[in-house]
Enzyme design. Structure first.
Site, mmCIF file in Angstrom:
data_model
loop_
_atom_site.group_PDB
_atom_site.id
_atom_site.type_symbol
_atom_site.label_atom_id
_atom_site.label_comp_id
_atom_site.label_asym_id
_atom_site.label_seq_id
_atom_site.Cartn_x
_atom_site.Cartn_y
_atom_site.Cartn_z
ATOM 1 C CB ILE A 54 -3.380 -6.464 -6.373
ATOM 2 C CG1 ILE A 54 -4.852 -6.135 -6.651
ATOM 3 C CG2 ILE A 54 -2.758 -7.185 -7.561
ATOM 4 C CD1 ILE A 54 -5.068 -5.164 -7.797
ATOM 5 C CE1 TYR B 65 -1.660 3.364 -0.592
ATOM 6 C CE2 TYR B 65 -3.528 2.290 0.488
ATOM 7 C CZ TYR B 65 -2.722 2.465 -0.632
ATOM 8 O OH TYR B 65 -2.979 1.759 -1.787
ATOM 9 C CB VAL C 184 3.189 12.479 -9.791
ATOM 10 C CG1 VAL C 184 3.164 11.598 -11.027
ATOM 11 C CG2 VAL C 184 3.234 11.657 -8.509
ATOM 12 N NE ARG D 102 8.064 -2.080 -7.512
ATOM 13 C CZ ARG D 102 7.819 -2.200 -6.219
ATOM 14 N NH1 ARG D 102 6.833 -1.509 -5.679
ATOM 15 N NH2 ARG D 102 8.535 -2.983 -5.454
ATOM 16 C CG ASN E 149 -1.044 2.989 -11.237
ATOM 17 O OD1 ASN E 149 -1.798 2.219 -10.650
ATOM 18 N ND2 ASN E 149 0.259 2.722 -11.430
ATOM 19 C CE LYS F 211 -3.900 5.004 -2.925
ATOM 20 N NZ LYS F 211 -3.609 5.137 -4.349
ATOM 21 N N GLY G 238 3.197 6.144 -12.692
ATOM 22 C CA GLY G 238 3.635 4.998 -11.883
ATOM 23 C C GLY G 238 3.510 3.683 -12.627
#
Ligand SMILES: NC(=O)c1ccc[n+]([C@@H]2O[C@H](COP(=O)([O-])OP(=O)(O)OC[C@H]3O[C@@H](n4cnc5c(N)ncnc54)[C@H](O)[C@@H]3O)[C@@H](O)[C@H]2O)c1
Length: 276
Positions: A205, A172, A80, A16, A106, A176, A13
């Site tokens: 971020i 999500y 992936v 980008r 990532n 994680k 990843g």
């Protein structure tokens, strides 16, 4: 500083612009590490519109920028979610670069958010398949390689959502948290082969993914974008949101021999927002 000269890293990843993956590639390259920029490359299905993914032209630009730092760099398209593609990614890396020392998982999907009682089964699969199954497949094929070659370092980019819950983000958050479980299990199993496995847990971020999340949550709260973002900064003990470079530095440290006795950790890089 991190003495990664001559090592080889794959960062999934990382195609980008403005993403955490790009920052990791650039810092590792700056430290003398040969790098493999890998991403999905082209839109594939409804959940992977161009708005959200690393495309081939960006991958080439990032490879060119890394090469300017004097290291070997290549771009490999890999989704992936698919074991054959992941296996080919690792084999191609070993053939072209001469080995594999560092695998950074990532690649992630963070823009599929739905109220839990309306959460679609397909949405759940789309998130889990990339974030958790993708990390599993990449760790597996990296470990197959590393175990016969004296070891290596696997680093999973998890999230603050690996330690705390977030609304509308069941898939999500579960994915994680799952990455931290994968980290701990692999650390205890693979240590005997000299493979260290750690996770990094960033807070917010404003990458492409982060920008989408800001829009989503500010609209949900009925706030304008800037007010919402300022409120996030205000609640952080260090008074700002994360930067991609903050994560890249943690990854370079964990990949290096300076972290030779660190494995099974899920390191918060969150300005003190998360501390367990
Ligand atoms: N930005 C944040 O606030 C934040 C916070 C915590 C954790 N993270 C995590 O950091 C990682 C990087 O996120 P980012 O903010 O740089 O966003 P980003 O969108 O720039 O990066 C995610 C990358 O994953 C790639 N990807 C998606 N599906 C893929 C697939 N099937 N195969 C291969 N690649 C695929 C995308 O193309 C993209 O390049 C993600 O795992 C994300 O969950 C981000």
């Amino acid at each position: 500083m991190y003495q990664l000269k001559g090592k080889t890293a794959i960062v999934t990843g990382s195609g980008r612009k403005g993403g955490i993956g790009e920052a990791i590639i650039m810092l590792l390259a700056q430290e003398g590490c040969n790098v493999v920029v890998t991403d999905i490359g082209a839109p594939k299905g409804d959940n992977f519109s161009k708005e959200h993914i690393g495309i081939s032209s960006d991958m080439s630009d990032i490879v060119d920028a890394a090469k300017l730092l004097g290291v070997k760099a290549i771009a490999v398209v890999c989704d992936v979610r698919f074991e054959d593609q992941v296996s080919q990614l690792v084999q191609h890396t070993v053939r072209t670069m001469g080995g594999l020392d560092i695998m950074v998982n990532n690649a992630g999907v963070g823009y599929i958010m739905e109220p839990f009682t309306e959460f679609k089964s397909e949405s759940w699969d789309a998130v889990l398949d990339v974030n958790l199954k993708g990390a599993f497949l990449c760790s597996k094929h990296a470990a197959i390689q590393m175990k016969d070659n004296g070891g290596g370092s696997i680093i999973n980019i998890a999230s603050q959502a690996a330690k705390s819950g977030f609304p509308f983000a069941a898939a999500y958050t579960a994915s994680k948290h799952g990455m931290v479980g994968l980290t701990r299990s692999n650390a205890v199993e693979l240590g005997t082969f000299g493979i260290r496995v750690n996770a990094v847990c960033p807070n917010h971020i404003t990458t492409g993914l982060g920008h989408w999340q800001n829009k989503f949550f500010s609209e949900k709260l009925g706030q304008d974008y800037d007010t919402y973002l300022q409120a996030i900064k205000d609640k952080n003990p260090l008074g700002r949101t994360g930067m991609v470079e903050d994560i890249a530095k943690a990854v370079a440290f964990l990949a290096s021999d300076q972290a030779a006795y660190i494995t099974g950790e899920a390191m918060n890089v969150s300005g003190g927002e998360e501390y367990h």
